[in-house]
Design a protein around this motif. Structure first.
Motif, PDB file in Angstrom:
ATOM      1  N   ASP A  26      23.691 -49.523 -11.684  1.00  0.00           N
ATOM      2  CA  ASP A  26      24.858 -49.104 -10.916  1.00  0.00           C
ATOM      3  C   ASP A  26      25.920 -48.581 -11.886  1.00  0.00           C
ATOM      4  OD1 ASP A  26      25.183 -51.809 -11.823  1.00  0.00           O
ATOM      5  OD2 ASP A  26      26.991 -51.935 -10.597  1.00  0.00           O
ATOM      6  N   PRO A  27      26.876 -47.777 -11.417  1.00  0.00           N
ATOM      7  CA  PRO A  27      27.798 -47.081 -12.325  1.00  0.00           C
ATOM      8  C   PRO A  27      28.589 -47.990 -13.267  1.00  0.00           C
ATOM      9  CG  PRO A  27      27.927 -46.130 -10.155  1.00  0.00           C
ATOM     10  CD  PRO A  27      27.048 -47.333 -10.029  1.00  0.00           C
ATOM     11  N   PHE A  28      29.106 -49.111 -12.764  1.00  0.00           N
ATOM     12  CA  PHE A  28      29.901 -49.979 -13.627  1.00  0.00           C
ATOM     13  C   PHE A  28      29.051 -50.575 -14.745  1.00  0.00           C
ATOM     14  CE2 PHE A  28      31.751 -54.148 -14.686  1.00  0.00           C
ATOM     15  CZ  PHE A  28      32.968 -53.704 -15.188  1.00  0.00           C
ATOM     16  N   ALA A  29      27.870 -51.059 -14.417  1.00  0.00           N
ATOM     17  CA  ALA A  29      26.981 -51.630 -15.430  1.00  0.00           C
ATOM     18  C   ALA A  29      26.530 -50.563 -16.416  1.00  0.00           C
ATOM     19  CB  ALA A  29      25.772 -52.273 -14.761  1.00  0.00           C
ATOM     20  N   ARG A  30      26.331 -49.364 -15.921  1.00  0.00           N
ATOM     21  CA  ARG A  30      25.914 -48.254 -16.787  1.00  0.00           C
ATOM     22  C   ARG A  30      26.991 -47.905 -17.805  1.00  0.00           C
ATOM     23  NH1 ARG A  30      23.926 -42.682 -13.984  1.00  0.00           N
ATOM     24  NH2 ARG A  30      23.397 -41.554 -15.847  1.00  0.00           N
ATOM     25  N   VAL A  31      28.245 -47.824 -17.344  1.00  0.00           N
ATOM     26  CA  VAL A  31      29.363 -47.510 -18.254  1.00  0.00           C
ATOM     27  C   VAL A  31      29.553 -48.623 -19.273  1.00  0.00           C
ATOM     28  CG1 VAL A  31      31.877 -47.240 -18.349  1.00  0.00           C
ATOM     29  CG2 VAL A  31      30.564 -45.981 -16.659  1.00  0.00           C
ATOM     30  N   LEU A  32      29.521 -49.859 -18.803  1.00  0.00           N
ATOM     31  CA  LEU A  32      29.727 -50.994 -19.699  1.00  0.00           C
ATOM     32  C   LEU A  32      28.620 -51.083 -20.749  1.00  0.00           C
ATOM     33  CD1 LEU A  32      31.656 -53.370 -20.103  1.00  0.00           C
ATOM     34  CD2 LEU A  32      30.113 -54.731 -18.715  1.00  0.00           C
ATOM     35  N   THR A  33      27.386 -50.902 -20.329  1.00  0.00           N
ATOM     36  CA  THR A  33      26.262 -50.959 -21.260  1.00  0.00           C
ATOM     37  C   THR A  33      26.290 -49.786 -22.235  1.00  0.00           C
ATOM     38  OG1 THR A  33      24.970 -52.024 -19.532  1.00  0.00           O
ATOM     39  CG2 THR A  33      23.763 -51.152 -21.403  1.00  0.00           C
ATOM     40  N   ALA A  34      26.652 -48.607 -21.744  1.00  0.00           N
ATOM     41  CA  ALA A  34      26.716 -47.438 -22.614  1.00  0.00           C
ATOM     42  C   ALA A  34      27.805 -47.594 -23.677  1.00  0.00           C
ATOM     43  CB  ALA A  34      26.953 -46.176 -21.788  1.00  0.00           C
ATOM     44  N   LEU A  35      28.954 -48.119 -23.295  1.00  0.00           N
ATOM     45  CA  LEU A  35      30.027 -48.330 -24.278  1.00  0.00           C
ATOM     46  C   LEU A  35      29.645 -49.387 -25.304  1.00  0.00           C
ATOM     47  CD1 LEU A  35      33.233 -48.122 -22.068  1.00  0.00           C
ATOM     48  CD2 LEU A  35      32.468 -46.504 -23.803  1.00  0.00           C
ATOM     49  N   ALA A  36      29.039 -50.465 -24.853  1.00  0.00           N
ATOM     50  CA  ALA A  36      28.606 -51.503 -25.792  1.00  0.00           C
ATOM     51  C   ALA A  36      27.528 -50.962 -26.731  1.00  0.00           C
ATOM     52  CB  ALA A  36      28.081 -52.720 -25.029  1.00  0.00           C
ATOM     53  N   GLY A  37      26.614 -50.171 -26.202  1.00  0.00           N
ATOM     54  CA  GLY A  37      25.579 -49.566 -27.040  1.00  0.00           C
ATOM     55  C   GLY A  37      26.150 -48.579 -28.039  1.00  0.00           C
ATOM     56  N   ALA A  38      27.180 -47.834 -27.620  1.00  0.00           N
ATOM     57  CA  ALA A  38      27.813 -46.873 -28.527  1.00  0.00           C
ATOM     58  C   ALA A  38      28.496 -47.580 -29.687  1.00  0.00           C
ATOM     59  CB  ALA A  38      28.817 -46.013 -27.761  1.00  0.00           C
ATOM     60  N   VAL A  39      29.202 -48.662 -29.388  1.00  0.00           N
ATOM     61  CA  VAL A  39      29.861 -49.422 -30.454  1.00  0.00           C
ATOM     62  C   VAL A  39      28.813 -50.026 -31.387  1.00  0.00           C
ATOM     63  CG1 VAL A  39      31.275 -51.465 -30.918  1.00  0.00           C
ATOM     64  CG2 VAL A  39      31.949 -49.869 -29.127  1.00  0.00           C
ATOM     65  N   ALA A  40      27.739 -50.563 -30.820  1.00  0.00           N
ATOM     66  CA  ALA A  40      26.681 -51.152 -31.647  1.00  0.00           C
ATOM     67  C   ALA A  40      26.015 -50.091 -32.519  1.00  0.00           C
ATOM     68  CB  ALA A  40      25.644 -51.829 -30.759  1.00  0.00           C
ATOM     69  N   LEU A  41      25.765 -48.914 -31.965  1.00  0.00           N
ATOM     70  CA  LEU A  41      25.148 -47.844 -32.744  1.00  0.00           C
ATOM     71  C   LEU A  41      26.059 -47.388 -33.881  1.00  0.00           C
ATOM     72  CD1 LEU A  41      22.694 -45.911 -32.912  1.00  0.00           C
ATOM     73  CD2 LEU A  41      24.042 -44.313 -31.565  1.00  0.00           C
ATOM     74  N   ASP A  42      27.354 -47.246 -33.595  1.00  0.00           N
ATOM     75  CA  ASP A  42      28.301 -46.868 -34.647  1.00  0.00           C
ATOM     76  C   ASP A  42      28.351 -47.916 -35.755  1.00  0.00           C
ATOM     77  OD1 ASP A  42      28.956 -44.506 -33.388  1.00  0.00           O
ATOM     78  OD2 ASP A  42      30.733 -45.315 -32.404  1.00  0.00           O
ATOM     79  N   MET A  43      28.330 -49.171 -35.367  1.00  0.00           N
ATOM     80  CA  MET A  43      28.370 -50.232 -36.375  1.00  0.00           C
ATOM     81  C   MET A  43      27.085 -50.277 -37.195  1.00  0.00           C
ATOM     82  SD  MET A  43      30.213 -53.139 -34.124  1.00  0.00           S
ATOM     83  CE  MET A  43      30.854 -54.239 -35.350  1.00  0.00           C
ATOM     84  N   LEU A  44      25.941 -50.044 -36.555  1.00  0.00           N
ATOM     85  CA  LEU A  44      24.676 -50.018 -37.305  1.00  0.00           C
ATOM     86  C   LEU A  44      24.628 -48.848 -38.286  1.00  0.00           C
ATOM     87  CD1 LEU A  44      22.105 -50.983 -34.544  1.00  0.00           C
ATOM     88  CD2 LEU A  44      22.667 -52.265 -36.617  1.00  0.00           C
ATOM     89  N   ILE A  45      25.139 -47.711 -37.879  1.00  0.00           N
ATOM     90  CA  ILE A  45      25.181 -46.557 -38.784  1.00  0.00           C
ATOM     91  C   ILE A  45      26.082 -46.862 -39.974  1.00  0.00           C
ATOM     92  CG2 ILE A  45      25.987 -44.172 -38.997  1.00  0.00           C
ATOM     93  CD1 ILE A  45      24.980 -43.755 -36.104  1.00  0.00           C
ATOM     94  N   ALA A  46      27.267 -47.412 -39.704  1.00  0.00           N
ATOM     95  CA  ALA A  46      28.190 -47.741 -40.791  1.00  0.00           C
ATOM     96  C   ALA A  46      27.590 -48.799 -41.720  1.00  0.00           C
ATOM     97  CB  ALA A  46      29.511 -48.241 -40.217  1.00  0.00           C
ATOM     98  N   GLN A  47      26.946 -49.801 -41.154  1.00  0.00           N
ATOM     99  CA  GLN A  47      26.338 -50.855 -41.968  1.00  0.00           C
ATOM    100  C   GLN A  47      25.196 -50.296 -42.814  1.00  0.00           C
ATOM    101  OE1 GLN A  47      24.833 -54.130 -39.712  1.00  0.00           O
ATOM    102  NE2 GLN A  47      24.488 -55.393 -41.511  1.00  0.00           N
ATOM    103  N   GLY A  48      24.398 -49.426 -42.237  1.00  0.00           N
ATOM    104  CA  GLY A  48      23.302 -48.819 -42.997  1.00  0.00           C
ATOM    105  C   GLY A  48      23.812 -47.952 -44.132  1.00  0.00           C
TER     106      GLY A  48
END
Length: 147
Positions: free
Chosen positions: A76-98
């Motif tokens: 559903d839209p709310f879960a999709r937005v929340l999951t996408a934002l959390a995934g984006a932050v996690a991806l940015d942090m993994l790139i920076a950590q790498g």
């Protein structure tokens, strides 16, 4: 005999309704795309603009969030937005950590890496229907050959 009545969705009523605010979604998506693109461009050209920081940060969050959000069509839209934002932050942090772990830290490299991974995710999501079409045609070809 039972009569089943279909309820019209509110989105269908909003689309049929003329007036201001009807095309707000595509307009906001276009503005967000322009801001994110401008942020990446300002960061990569090392501009001295005061908008470089906020626009580049918006790009670093929005680009992977859109790519992840496209992959999560079933939520559903709310879960999709929340999951996408959390995934984006996690991806940015993994790139920076790498980049820090390999001693290859650079802000330009981070922006290029986020762009490349986001485009790869979008490409994989867009190629998914092509894979289904190829599977169907190979199944049909197998049925024709076996007949």
């Amino acid at each position: 005999m039972q009569t089943i009545r279909l309820k019209t969705s509110s989105t269908a009523d909003e689309r049929a309704r003329p007036g201001p605010g009807r095309d707000l979604g595509p307009l906001l998506a276009g503005v967000a795309t322009a801001v994110a693109g401008t942020g990446a461009l300002l960061a990569l050209t090392d501009s001295g603009s005061s908008l470089r920081g906020p626009f580049a940060l918006f790009f670093l969050i929005a680009a992977p969030a859109v790519a992840i959000g496209l992959a999560l069509r079933g939520l559903d839209p709310f879960a999709r937005v929340l999951t996408a934002l959390a995934g984006a932050v996690a991806l940015d942090m993994l790139i920076a950590q790498g980049m820090l772990a390999t001693h290859r830290w650079s802000w330009r490299g981070g922006i290029v890496t986020v762009t490349a991974i986001s485009l790869l995710l979008i490409l994989l999501v867009l190629m998914r229907p092509v894979e289904r079409i190829l599977e169907r045609t190979s199944r049909r070809a197998g049925k024709i050959r076996s007949s």
